[in-house]
Design an enzyme around this catalytic site. Structure first.
Site, PDB file in Angstrom:
ATOM      1  N   GLU A  35      60.899  82.213  20.267  1.00  0.00           N
ATOM      2  CA  GLU A  35      61.136  83.608  19.936  1.00  0.00           C
ATOM      3  C   GLU A  35      60.156  84.432  20.777  1.00  0.00           C
ATOM      4  OE1 GLU A  35      60.638  84.446  15.772  1.00  0.00           O
ATOM      5  OE2 GLU A  35      60.978  86.579  16.102  1.00  0.00           O
ATOM      6  N   ARG A 262      55.087  69.345  12.978  1.00  0.00           N
ATOM      7  CA  ARG A 262      54.462  70.234  13.943  1.00  0.00           C
ATOM      8  C   ARG A 262      53.060  69.749  14.274  1.00  0.00           C
ATOM      9  NH1 ARG A 262      55.451  75.567  12.873  1.00  0.00           N
ATOM     10  NH2 ARG A 262      53.476  76.235  13.759  1.00  0.00           N
ATOM     11  N   LYS A 272      51.569  82.007  16.066  1.00  0.00           N
ATOM     12  CA  LYS A 272      51.512  83.203  16.911  1.00  0.00           C
ATOM     13  C   LYS A 272      50.992  84.402  16.125  1.00  0.00           C
ATOM     14  CE  LYS A 272      55.716  82.389  18.245  1.00  0.00           C
ATOM     15  NZ  LYS A 272      57.090  82.465  18.785  1.00  0.00           N
TER      16      LYS A 272
HETATM   17  P1  ATP Z   1      54.696  80.321  15.284  1.00  0.00           P
HETATM   18  O1  ATP Z   1      54.552  79.785  13.903  1.00  0.00           O
HETATM   19  O2  ATP Z   1      53.484  80.126  16.119  1.00  0.00           O
HETATM   20  O3  ATP Z   1      55.221  81.709  15.338  1.00  0.00           O
HETATM   21  P2  ATP Z   1      57.303  79.477  15.752  1.00  0.00           P
HETATM   22  O4  ATP Z   1      57.813  78.163  15.314  1.00  0.00           O
HETATM   23  O5  ATP Z   1      57.696  80.653  14.961  1.00  0.00           O
HETATM   24  O6  ATP Z   1      55.766  79.369  15.932  1.00  0.00           O
HETATM   25  P3  ATP Z   1      59.052  79.751  17.944  1.00  0.00           P
HETATM   26  O7  ATP Z   1      58.942  80.600  19.143  1.00  0.00           O
HETATM   27  O8  ATP Z   1      60.099  80.080  16.968  1.00  0.00           O
HETATM   28  O9  ATP Z   1      57.638  79.778  17.240  1.00  0.00           O
HETATM   29  O10 ATP Z   1      59.082  78.215  18.329  1.00  0.00           O
HETATM   30  C1  ATP Z   1      59.790  77.645  19.386  1.00  0.00           C
HETATM   31  C2  ATP Z   1      59.843  76.169  19.161  1.00  0.00           C
HETATM   32  O11 ATP Z   1      58.539  75.610  19.164  1.00  0.00           O
HETATM   33  C3  ATP Z   1      60.472  75.818  17.836  1.00  0.00           C
HETATM   34  O12 ATP Z   1      61.408  74.802  18.026  1.00  0.00           O
HETATM   35  C4  ATP Z   1      59.314  75.356  17.003  1.00  0.00           C
HETATM   36  O13 ATP Z   1      59.709  74.417  16.061  1.00  0.00           O
HETATM   37  C5  ATP Z   1      58.355  74.778  18.043  1.00  0.00           C
HETATM   38  N1  ATP Z   1      56.969  74.837  17.568  1.00  0.00           N
HETATM   39  C6  ATP Z   1      56.291  75.919  17.162  1.00  0.00           C
HETATM   40  N2  ATP Z   1      55.062  75.591  16.726  1.00  0.00           N
HETATM   41  C7  ATP Z   1      54.957  74.254  16.864  1.00  0.00           C
HETATM   42  C8  ATP Z   1      53.933  73.295  16.577  1.00  0.00           C
HETATM   43  N3  ATP Z   1      52.749  73.661  16.057  1.00  0.00           N
HETATM   44  N4  ATP Z   1      54.183  71.995  16.842  1.00  0.00           N
HETATM   45  C9  ATP Z   1      55.348  71.624  17.372  1.00  0.00           C
HETATM   46  N5  ATP Z   1      56.353  72.460  17.661  1.00  0.00           N
HETATM   47  C10 ATP Z   1      56.180  73.767  17.411  1.00  0.00           C
HETATM   48 MG    MG Z   2      59.248  81.786  14.536  1.00  0.00          MG
END
Ligand code: ATP
Ligand code: MG
Length: 551
Positions: A35, A262, A272
């Site tokens: 995102e 994760r 983020k």
């Molecule tokens: P955040 O919690 O930091 O906002 P998010 O999951 O909302 O992370 P996205 O941009 O939606 O961020 O994530 C893109 C991809 O990265 C998704 O498939 C998500 O599952 C993966 N991802 C995010 N954080 C992790 C993590 N700590 N370990 C492994 N994969 C991750």
């Molecule tokens: Mg997200």
């Protein structure tokens, strides 16, 4: 570039192998779906290495980069660019063009209309508070919305008018008609479209209704022919909804969602939202502050891309929640730089050495290897003259046997140069040593410490005339607590010494150092030129890592 090797076996790859063997799929298609609401961090690196690693390792496989851009209020095109840069820097290539969920807004809208037409979606006018109340909770079922049994014609009319901008934000939403009594809260008539009068970075002002993540993601996967949609465990209870949507619209493809745990890293935030708070509160200077666990921060700090890929490989992919030691990330960085980081000399806390028996007008160009074990890195020349700088910690008037550096009336070897003996020193009014007077032995150039002279210690130095003054930014972990995400007040968890600045000198060759490419400054640590603040007249070096683990 070196070969990208990301090929560990894991439970996901076992599923892929089976799907290929049974003929369920002839090829594998994955996607990485960030995102664009912030910069990528080390957790994303895990997901990138998993998704793109599969695309690299399987013969018939590819990985898409798709921006999951359904929330225009929080998104920005700067993030879109930064994310692409980070994925490329990590060494991966996405298939074809960059994709956006917003590319599919027309199709998504048509599928929403289809759900309405088949009686599986309705326009609901409950407000946020009522919606929550009607949803029930984990122990009690929800109640049907009073709008649930609207006629298809009414729903179509209202949804069309939602799109036309006739209604206010929050006044209406489109919901899937599933089951308000489902034990899975996600299945209790989830919202699939909401009204947002927001400008979108890709679609501008075309839309005032935006589809929700759960509706968008599965359809985008299906449109792109994704075979395996890999995501983190928090999406496990979204999976029934993911499947429900695809089963209830006229779309052929049925991608399979598979969840993995994760990455959680000791002393590190991997969210983020929380990282953004550090920026907003001026705790760090930005997304690419070298203390940030963002890919851009780690790049600026000097972490090689290969070390992050290696780290992802070592931590593996499972369904077990766990926290990885920060030391294991640093070990990957150190191992890479020990092998690949050119050597150089820098004095971070200088005191002057005067070699009293060295001719005042003389100067030499000494030859030194750029790497002790890798001859292919070649050699460099080091100016040497009567006055040098050494590190303050490398001279003592008296020192015990363990102190194998320069002591009064004792000898030490200058790395890549001569053996010197300390004869005298000067102090300032406060008693701090300002100058050490030495004599050198002209016969000792280039000989090993084991040349029969019993000179055990070797110290580093920089010529006092021909050098470059430099600022050194010594980084340490940002938090003192193991799990900063659990802290209520992040300020009390901060490491007050996460950044310490020192001023000293580097060997002249480092004017040519490429930003972000780390050197081993002998006996000091791994350092790289800062990509933002370093200039020819004011060199700035970031400490990438200490030579050894410090905690
Ligand atoms: P955040 O919690 O930091 O906002 P998010 O999951 O909302 O992370 P996205 O941009 O939606 O961020 O994530 C893109 C991809 O990265 C998704 O498939 C998500 O599952 C993966 N991802 C995010 N954080 C992790 C993590 N700590 N370990 C492994 N994969 C991750
Ligand atoms: Mg997200």
């Amino acid at each position: 570039m070196t070969q990208v090797d990301t090929s560990p076996s894991n439970f996901i790859r076992n599923i892929l192998d089976e799907d290929l063997q049974t003929g369920k799929h002839q090829s594998i298609q994955t996607r990485f779906p960030p995102e664009p609401n912030g910069y990528l961090h080390i957790g994303h690196a895990k997901s990138i290495c998993l998704n793109f690693g599969i695309a690299n390792d399987y013969a018939n496989a590819a990985c898409n980069l798709r921006f999951d851009d359904t929330n225009p209020v929080k998104e920005d095109v700067d993030f879109v660019h930064a994310i692409q840069k980070d994925v490329s820097w990590l060494g991966f290539k996405w298939q074809g063009e960059v994709r956006y969920s917003s590319n599919y807004f027309d199709q998504l809208y048509a599928f929403a209309v289809e759900l309405i037409e088949t009686g599986k979606a309705y326009v609901c006018e409950l407000n946020a508070e009522q919606t929550r109340e009607y949803r029930g909770n984990l122990t009690s079922p929800g109640k049907d919305s009073p709008f649930r049994n609207r006629s298809i014609a009414d729903n179509l009319d209202l949804f069309t008018r939602m799109r036309a901008g006739e209604f206010e934000e929050g006044s209406m939403m489109l919901r899937a008609k599933i089951d308000m009594a489902s034990p899975n809260m996600k299945m209790r008539d989830p919202v699939i479209y909401r009204i947002r009068f927001a400008h979108h970075h890709q679609t501008a002002d075309k839309w005032c209704i935006y589809p929700m993540y759960d509706f968008t993601h599965c359809i985008s996967d299906a449109i792109e022919g994704i075979t395996h949609s890999l995501c983190t465990l928090e999406f496990e209870d979204h999976r029934p909804l993911y499947n429900w949507v695809l089963e209830n619209i006229s779309i052929e493809a049925k991608p399979r969602q598979i969840e993995f745990s994760r990455l959680n890293l000791q002393y590190t935030l991997t969210s983020k939202r929380k990282l953004k708070a550090l920026i907003d509160e001026n705790i760090v200077t930005g997304w690419d502050d070298p203390r940030m666990p963002t890919i851009s921060g780690m790049r600026r700090r000097g972490y090689p891309a290969a070390s992050l890929r290696e780290f992802s490989k070592r931590i593996g992919v499972t369904k077990q929640e766990n926290t990885v030691e920060l030391a294991s990330l640093e070990a990957c960085v150190r191992e890479d730089l020990e092998a690949n980081g050119p050597r150089a000399m820098a004095v971070l806390d200088p005191i002057k050495v005067i070699i009293t028996n060295y001719d005042e007008d003389k100067s030499e160009q000494l030859i030194a290897p750029c790497h002790p074990k890798d001859e292919s890195m070649g050699t460099r020349t080091l100016p040497f003259s009567r006055e040098l700088y050494i590190d303050r910690a490398d001279f003592k008037e008296v020192g015990n046997k363990q102190y194998k550096r320069l002591k009064l009336n004792k000898e030490v070897r200058l790395r890549n140069a001569y053996v010197i003996r300390a004869d005298d020193f000067k102090t300032d009014e406060a008693g701090n040593i300002t100058e050490v007077h030495c004599t050198y032995d002209a016969d000792t150039l280039g000989k090993n410490p084991e040349d029969g002279r019993k000179v055990k210690g070797v110290i580093h130095w920089v010529d006092a005339k021909i050098n470059k003054p430099a600022e050194f930014r010594i980084y340490d972990r940002l938090f003192l607590v193991d799990n900063p995400a659990a802290e209520e007040n992040i300020h009390t968890a901060l490491n007050p010494e996460s950044l310490v600045v020192q001023k000293g000198f580097v060997e002249i060759n480092l004017v040519e150092a490429v930003a972000e490419k780390a050197y081993q400054f002998e006996r000091e640590g791994y350092f790289c030129t800062d990509s933002k603040d370093s200039t020819v007249d004011n060199l700035v070096f970031n400490r990438t890592a200490a030579l050894r683990a410090t905690f």
